[in-house]
Design a protein around this motif. Structure first.
Motif, PDB file in Angstrom:
ATOM      1  N   ARG A 155       0.845  -1.188   0.000  1.00 27.43           N
ATOM      2  CA  ARG A 155       0.000   0.000   0.000  1.00 27.43           C
ATOM      3  C   ARG A 155       0.882   1.241   0.000  1.00 27.43           C
ATOM      4  O   ARG A 155       1.688   1.438   0.908  1.00 27.43           O
ATOM      5  N   HIS A 156       0.730   2.065  -1.016  1.00 28.45           N
ATOM      6  CA  HIS A 156       1.451   3.332  -1.111  1.00 28.45           C
ATOM      7  C   HIS A 156       0.574   4.457  -0.581  1.00 28.45           C
ATOM      8  O   HIS A 156      -0.630   4.497  -0.849  1.00 28.45           O
ATOM      9  N   ARG A 157       1.187   5.357   0.177  1.00 24.68           N
ATOM     10  CA  ARG A 157       0.481   6.549   0.666  1.00 24.68           C
ATOM     11  C   ARG A 157       1.387   7.757   0.502  1.00 24.68           C
ATOM     12  O   ARG A 157       2.611   7.650   0.627  1.00 24.68           O
ATOM     13  N   ASP A 158       0.778   8.899   0.242  1.00 28.81           N
ATOM     14  CA  ASP A 158       1.552  10.128   0.066  1.00 28.81           C
ATOM     15  C   ASP A 158       2.302  10.479   1.345  1.00 28.81           C
ATOM     16  O   ASP A 158       1.749  10.435   2.448  1.00 28.81           O
ATOM     17  N   GLY A 159       3.580  10.809   1.193  1.00 28.88           N
ATOM     18  CA  GLY A 159       4.372  11.259   2.325  1.00 28.88           C
ATOM     19  C   GLY A 159       4.849  10.171   3.254  1.00 28.88           C
ATOM     20  O   GLY A 159       5.360  10.469   4.339  1.00 28.88           O
ATOM     21  N   ALA A 160       4.711   8.906   2.863  1.00 26.41           N
ATOM     22  CA  ALA A 160       5.140   7.807   3.734  1.00 26.41           C
ATOM     23  C   ALA A 160       5.640   6.657   2.874  1.00 26.41           C
ATOM     24  O   ALA A 160       5.178   6.467   1.735  1.00 26.41           O
ATOM     25  N   PRO A 161       6.585   5.865   3.385  1.00 28.36           N
ATOM     26  CA  PRO A 161       7.034   4.689   2.636  1.00 28.36           C
ATOM     27  C   PRO A 161       5.896   3.688   2.481  1.00 28.36           C
ATOM     28  O   PRO A 161       4.924   3.701   3.255  1.00 28.36           O
ATOM     29  N   PRO A 162       5.986   2.801   1.503  1.00 23.74           N
ATOM     30  CA  PRO A 162       4.952   1.774   1.355  1.00 23.74           C
ATOM     31  C   PRO A 162       4.886   0.883   2.594  1.00 23.74           C
ATOM     32  O   PRO A 162       5.887   0.667   3.287  1.00 23.74           O
ATOM     33  N   SER A 163       3.706   0.374   2.854  1.00 13.10           N
ATOM     34  CA  SER A 163       3.519  -0.569   3.951  1.00 13.10           C
ATOM     35  C   SER A 163       2.966  -1.868   3.382  1.00 13.10           C
ATOM     36  O   SER A 163       2.575  -1.943   2.213  1.00 13.10           O
ATOM     37  N   LEU A 164       2.964  -2.903   4.206  1.00 10.59           N
ATOM     38  CA  LEU A 164       2.345  -4.174   3.832  1.00 10.59           C
ATOM     39  C   LEU A 164       0.994  -4.227   4.531  1.00 10.59           C
ATOM     40  O   LEU A 164       0.918  -4.041   5.753  1.00 10.59           O
ATOM     41  N   ALA A 165      -0.057  -4.488   3.778  1.00  8.80           N
ATOM     42  CA  ALA A 165      -1.409  -4.342   4.310  1.00  8.80           C
ATOM     43  C   ALA A 165      -2.265  -5.560   3.998  1.00  8.80           C
ATOM     44  O   ALA A 165      -1.957  -6.360   3.108  1.00  8.80           O
ATOM     45  N   GLN A 166      -3.341  -5.677   4.743  1.00  8.22           N
ATOM     46  CA  GLN A 166      -4.416  -6.628   4.463  1.00  8.22           C
ATOM     47  C   GLN A 166      -5.737  -5.925   4.733  1.00  8.22           C
ATOM     48  O   GLN A 166      -5.784  -4.906   5.436  1.00  8.22           O
ATOM     49  N   LEU A 167      -6.805  -6.493   4.185  1.00 13.59           N
ATOM     50  CA  LEU A 167      -8.142  -5.961   4.416  1.00 13.59           C
ATOM     51  C   LEU A 167      -8.877  -6.831   5.427  1.00 13.59           C
ATOM     52  O   LEU A 167      -8.750  -8.053   5.436  1.00 13.59           O
ATOM     53  N   VAL A 168      -9.663  -6.178   6.265  1.00 18.49           N
ATOM     54  CA  VAL A 168     -10.573  -6.863   7.176  1.00 18.49           C
ATOM     55  C   VAL A 168     -11.983  -6.580   6.681  1.00 18.49           C
ATOM     56  O   VAL A 168     -12.370  -5.420   6.514  1.00 18.49           O
ATOM     57  N   VAL A 169     -12.736  -7.646   6.427  1.00 16.00           N
ATOM     58  CA  VAL A 169     -14.076  -7.521   5.862  1.00 16.00           C
ATOM     59  C   VAL A 169     -15.062  -8.218   6.779  1.00 16.00           C
ATOM     60  O   VAL A 169     -14.860  -9.376   7.151  1.00 16.00           O
ATOM     61  N   ARG A 170     -16.105  -7.519   7.157  1.00 14.94           N
ATOM     62  CA  ARG A 170     -17.166  -8.123   7.971  1.00 14.94           C
ATOM     63  C   ARG A 170     -18.212  -8.796   7.095  1.00 14.94           C
ATOM     64  O   ARG A 170     -18.682  -9.878   7.387  1.00 14.94           O
ATOM     65  N   CYS A 171     -18.604  -8.114   6.020  1.00 10.66           N
ATOM     66  CA  CYS A 171     -19.620  -8.641   5.109  1.00 10.66           C
ATOM     67  C   CYS A 171     -19.075  -8.711   3.695  1.00 10.66           C
ATOM     68  O   CYS A 171     -18.931  -9.774   3.124  1.00 10.66           O
ATOM     69  N   CYS A 172     -18.753  -7.546   3.108  1.00  8.85           N
ATOM     70  CA  CYS A 172     -18.292  -7.496   1.729  1.00  8.85           C
ATOM     71  C   CYS A 172     -17.309  -6.341   1.578  1.00  8.85           C
ATOM     72  O   CYS A 172     -17.009  -5.636   2.562  1.00  8.85           O
ATOM     73  N   LEU A 173     -16.804  -6.140   0.382  1.00  3.45           N
ATOM     74  CA  LEU A 173     -15.800  -5.109   0.177  1.00  3.45           C
ATOM     75  C   LEU A 173     -16.319  -3.712   0.477  1.00  3.45           C
ATOM     76  O   LEU A 173     -15.527  -2.789   0.670  1.00  3.45           O
ATOM     77  N   ALA A 174     -17.622  -3.537   0.519  1.00  9.25           N
ATOM     78  CA  ALA A 174     -18.174  -2.218   0.841  1.00  9.25           C
ATOM     79  C   ALA A 174     -17.785  -1.783   2.248  1.00  9.25           C
ATOM     80  O   ALA A 174     -17.708  -0.581   2.523  1.00  9.25           O
ATOM     81  N   ASP A 175     -17.545  -2.722   3.173  1.00  8.76           N
ATOM     82  CA  ASP A 175     -17.164  -2.344   4.539  1.00  8.76           C
ATOM     83  C   ASP A 175     -15.702  -2.691   4.834  1.00  8.76           C
ATOM     84  O   ASP A 175     -15.297  -2.747   5.993  1.00  8.76           O
TER      85      ASP A 175
END
Length: 234
Positions: A155-175
């Motif tokens: 995951r790239h973000r402005d002003g910060a080095p890339p991080s390693l990320a995962q998503l947490v989903v309760r129901c679907c990608l909308a949340d």
């Protein structure tokens, strides 16, 4: 009957079966999404049987309706044609979601509950386990040197080095909400590209940040991997 009237009659007869075709294609699309693993990109596993059941019911409705010898005329052929076209596009064009863009303006996942990862050996903790554990401690230094073996997307973000990320989903990608860990990327190699999936093997470390110490993964090995069939936690 005049030739023009005969042609229009045949067209209307063909349109009578359009709703059944649309139902069958929609049901087939849902079943294909389940069998091909596409649902894993859209919603939590506990909801997959509901989608599969809906697809089978739509297919059954199409079959039952097609058994009628004189189906009712299609009152909204444009809507049925749009449904047919949409089903075909979904089936033929596989999704290529960008998780980084999806969660660009979303807050980090809350991760309520106990840190179950405490009971696991450090090298068996997932990225989500590590984030949950680190949030229970105001100082990451007690975890320095512990083995780390995690997977996630970049995951790239402005002003910060890339991080390693995962998503947490309760129901679907909308949340969907992200969790992430900082990584000390090697200075002699280019930074990984956004949304690239990696396995990082190394040790947990810490570094000074504006608000105190923060955890950072010190990699020994960085391996590109394919996107997992189930790419998020639920």
């Amino acid at each position: 009957m005049r030739p023009g009237e005969a042609g229009r009659s045949r067209d209307r007869g063909a349109l009578r079966w359009l709703p059944q075709v649309a139902l069958a294609l929609l049901g087939g699309t849902l079943v294909q999404a389940w069998s091909g693993g596409r649902l894993a990109l859209l919603m939590a596993p506990q909801f997959h049987p509901l989608v599969l059941g809906s697809g089978l019911l739509l297919g059954l409705a199409a079959v039952v309706s097609s058994l009628r010898t004189d189906p009712a005329p299609c009152r909204r052929p444009r809507a049925a044609l749009l449904l047919v076209a949409t089903s075909l596009l979904i089936s033929l064009l596989p999704p290529q979601p960008s998780f980084s863009l999806l969660v660009a303006n979303r807050d980090a996942a809350a991760l309520e509950g106990l840190a179950a990862g405490f009971a696991l050996p450090p090298e068996q903790r997932s990225l989500v386990d590590w984030v949950r554990i680190l949030r229970t401690s105001p100082d990451p230094r007690p975890f320095e040197g512990q083995a780390v073996r995690i997977r996630g997307f970049v995951r790239h973000r402005d002003g910060a080095p890339p991080s390693l990320a995962q998503l947490v989903v309760r129901c679907c990608l909308a949340d969907a909400t992200p969790v992430e860990l900082a990584v000390r990327w090697p200075d002699d190699k280019p930074l990984p590209r956004q949304d690239q999936w990696l396995q990082v093997i190394g040790a947990m470390g810490s570094r000074q940040a504006s608000d105190g110490s923060e955890a950072v993964v010190i990699p020994q090995q960085i391996q590109p991997i394919a996107r997992p069939r189930q790419p998020f936690s639920s």
